[in-house]
Motif scaffolding. Structure first.
Motif, short mmCIF file in Angstrom:
data_model
loop_
_atom_site.label_atom_id
_atom_site.label_comp_id
_atom_site.label_asym_id
_atom_site.label_seq_id
_atom_site.Cartn_x
_atom_site.Cartn_y
_atom_site.Cartn_z
N GLY A 131 29.01 45.30 42.37
CA GLY A 131 30.10 45.85 41.57
C GLY A 131 30.72 44.86 40.61
N SER A 132 30.50 43.56 40.85
CA SER A 132 31.05 42.55 39.95
C SER A 132 30.11 42.36 38.77
CB SER A 132 31.24 41.22 40.68
OG SER A 132 29.99 40.68 41.07
N PRO A 133 30.58 41.78 37.66
CA PRO A 133 29.70 41.53 36.51
C PRO A 133 28.55 40.61 36.91
CG PRO A 133 32.00 41.23 35.91
CD PRO A 133 31.96 41.37 37.40
N PHE A 134 27.43 40.77 36.24
CA PHE A 134 26.22 40.01 36.57
C PHE A 134 26.29 38.62 35.94
CE2 PHE A 134 21.76 38.83 35.57
CZ PHE A 134 21.31 38.73 36.87
N GLY A 135 25.88 37.59 36.69
CA GLY A 135 25.81 36.24 36.15
C GLY A 135 26.94 35.36 36.66
N VAL A 136 27.11 34.22 35.97
CA VAL A 136 28.12 33.24 36.32
C VAL A 136 28.86 32.83 35.06
CG1 VAL A 136 28.55 30.94 37.27
CG2 VAL A 136 26.72 32.35 38.22
N CYS A 137 30.17 32.65 35.15
CA CYS A 137 30.96 32.21 34.01
C CYS A 137 31.59 30.86 34.34
CB CYS A 137 32.04 33.23 33.67
SG CYS A 137 32.95 32.84 32.17
N HIS A 138 31.14 29.80 33.65
CA HIS A 138 31.70 28.46 33.82
C HIS A 138 32.79 28.29 32.76
CE1 HIS A 138 28.54 27.31 36.64
NE2 HIS A 138 27.68 27.90 35.82
N LEU A 139 33.98 28.68 33.10
CA LEU A 139 35.04 28.84 32.11
C LEU A 139 35.80 27.54 31.86
CD1 LEU A 139 36.39 31.25 30.52
CD2 LEU A 139 38.14 31.19 32.30
N PRO A 140 35.89 27.09 30.62
CA PRO A 140 36.75 25.94 30.32
C PRO A 140 38.21 26.35 30.42
CG PRO A 140 35.82 26.83 28.29
CD PRO A 140 35.19 27.59 29.42
N MET A 141 39.04 25.46 30.97
CA MET A 141 40.44 25.80 31.20
C MET A 141 41.41 24.99 30.34
SD MET A 141 40.87 28.43 33.04
CE MET A 141 42.61 28.30 33.41
N TYR A 142 40.92 24.47 29.24
CA TYR A 142 41.83 23.84 28.28
C TYR A 142 41.70 24.54 26.94
CZ TYR A 142 44.10 20.68 25.08
OH TYR A 142 44.92 20.18 24.11
N PRO A 143 42.81 25.02 26.39
CA PRO A 143 44.12 25.10 27.01
C PRO A 143 44.18 26.24 28.03
CG PRO A 143 44.18 26.13 24.85
CD PRO A 143 42.80 25.57 25.01
N VAL A 144 45.05 26.09 29.02
CA VAL A 144 45.18 27.12 30.06
C VAL A 144 45.69 28.42 29.46
CG1 VAL A 144 46.38 27.75 32.18
CG2 VAL A 144 45.55 25.40 31.86
N PHE A 145 46.72 28.30 28.63
CA PHE A 145 47.42 29.46 28.09
C PHE A 145 47.11 29.63 26.60
CE2 PHE A 145 49.98 27.61 31.49
CZ PHE A 145 50.12 28.69 32.34
N CYS A 146 47.36 30.82 26.11
CA CYS A 146 47.27 31.06 24.67
C CYS A 146 48.46 30.37 24.01
CB CYS A 146 47.28 32.56 24.38
SG CYS A 146 47.45 32.96 22.63
N GLU A 147 48.19 29.33 23.22
CA GLU A 147 49.28 28.55 22.63
C GLU A 147 50.11 29.39 21.67
OE1 GLU A 147 50.44 25.41 23.17
OE2 GLU A 147 49.17 25.59 24.94
N ARG A 148 49.49 30.29 20.98
CA ARG A 148 50.22 31.12 20.03
C ARG A 148 51.18 32.07 20.75
NH1 ARG A 148 47.15 34.88 15.62
NH2 ARG A 148 48.99 35.57 14.47
N ALA A 149 50.72 32.64 21.86
CA ALA A 149 51.60 33.50 22.65
C ALA A 149 52.72 32.69 23.30
CB ALA A 149 50.79 34.24 23.71
N ARG A 150 52.40 31.48 23.76
CA ARG A 150 53.44 30.58 24.28
C ARG A 150 54.52 30.34 23.23
NH1 ARG A 150 52.83 25.63 24.84
NH2 ARG A 150 54.44 25.35 26.43
N GLY A 151 54.08 30.14 22.00
CA GLY A 151 55.03 29.90 20.92
C GLY A 151 56.00 31.05 20.73
N HIS A 152 55.51 32.25 20.91
CA HIS A 152 56.39 33.42 20.75
C HIS A 152 57.41 33.50 21.89
CE1 HIS A 152 55.01 35.55 17.18
NE2 HIS A 152 53.78 35.15 17.48
N LEU A 153 57.01 33.15 23.10
CA LEU A 153 57.96 33.13 24.21
C LEU A 153 59.05 32.08 23.97
CD1 LEU A 153 55.58 33.50 27.29
CD2 LEU A 153 57.22 35.20 26.46
#
Length: 284
Positions: A131-153
């Motif tokens: 039921g999960s998506p097929f494959g593997v995702c090696h996700l980079p975590m920099y930056p953690v957050f969306c900087e543009r959305a952070r700016g709006h907060l």
């Protein structure tokens, strides 16, 4: 000259927060929606509606009765449900404890980094289970957050003249217990400024889902490292948040208004490309 507003039909903002964030004033044209996901049920019914004429979907992370402990929250179902509903952004609120003298009860923090100290939580959608998506995702975590959305907060909090910290590293603990003094000192030495029990793996899963994600932390107390403050109990922490929940709501509303006035097509595309470019399977 009147400011131009871009009517961006592509924007839909998910809001995930604490119990009590959902009140009648925050969403217009409310309707309740039950969403099924390959990972089970989300924490609660998702409430769809609009804020500032922007399509939104709101979910109580721990359930509207606050009856789900942090490790038992179905983070994957929550994020997948937001993705299924077409959310391009997710703005979240977290109650956090302070590990620093300069971060006080009642302050807001828009964190810029995380430390994941959890051990029991599913960290990815791509885990090979049926039921999960097929494959593997090696996700980079920099930056953690969306900087543009952070700016709006940050901009929204500053416009409201609220005490807000523009950066902070939040460590997520398994919970549900609080930390010891020795643990507090260890986290402080690691560079953590805040303690959360729910930021991870939510942040990583949102990025893996290709959704632009940012967090607004509300400081309810200082942890036990601080000898100058009486240790808060759970009822006091919940009361502190509920007493000032309108402040958090106002920041979210202002941020949503700001987000809706900009073109996000390129950012949304880049978020999806990031996932695709770090995805692998046996056919590659």
């Amino acid at each position: 000259m009147e400011a131009q507003v871009n009517e961006n039909d592509e924007i839909k903002i998910g809001i995930i927060g604490e119990s009590g964030l959902d009140t009648p004033i925050i969403l217009n044209d409310r309707k309740e929606c039950a969403v099924c996901t390959p990972f089970g049920k989300p924490s609660d019914i998702i409430i769809e509606g609009s804020i500032e004429n922007v399509k939104c979907a709101l979910l109580s992370r721990s359930g509207r009765l606050h009856d789900i402990m942090p490790s038992n929250i179905n983070y994957r179902a929550n994020i997948w449900a937001m993705r299924k509903l077409g959310c391009t952004h997710i703005l979240v609120t977290h109650t956090v404890s302070s590990l620093r003298e300069i971060i006080n009860q009642g302050d807001l923090v828009v964190p810029h980094d995380i430390i994941d100290n959890t051990t029991k939580r599913a960290q990815t959608f791509y885990d090979g289970v049926v039921g999960s998506p097929f494959g593997v995702c090696h996700l980079p975590m920099y930056p953690v957050f969306c900087e543009r959305a952070r700016g709006h907060l940050l901009k929204a909090a500053n416009e409201l003249e609220l005490q807000v910290h523009s950066k902070g590293t939040a460590i997520t603990l398994e919970g549900p217990r609080y930390s010891t003094i020795a643990e507090n000192n260890l986290y402080r030495n690691w560079g953590a400024d805040l303690i959360s029990m729910t930021l991870c793996p939510e942040a990583a899963l949102a990025k893996e889902a290709g959704i632009l994600y940012a967090s607004l932390g509300f400081v309810t107390n200082k942890e036990c490292w601080c000898a100058n403050q009486q240790i808060a109990n759970t009822h006091e922490i919940i009361y502190t948040f509920r007493k000032q929940v309108d402040k958090v709501q106002k920041v979210l509303i202002n941020a949503i208004r700001g987000i809706s006035q900009e073109d996000w097509a390129e950012d949304i595309l880049k978020a999806k490309i990031l996932v695709c470019s770090n995805f692998s399977n046996r056919n590659q």
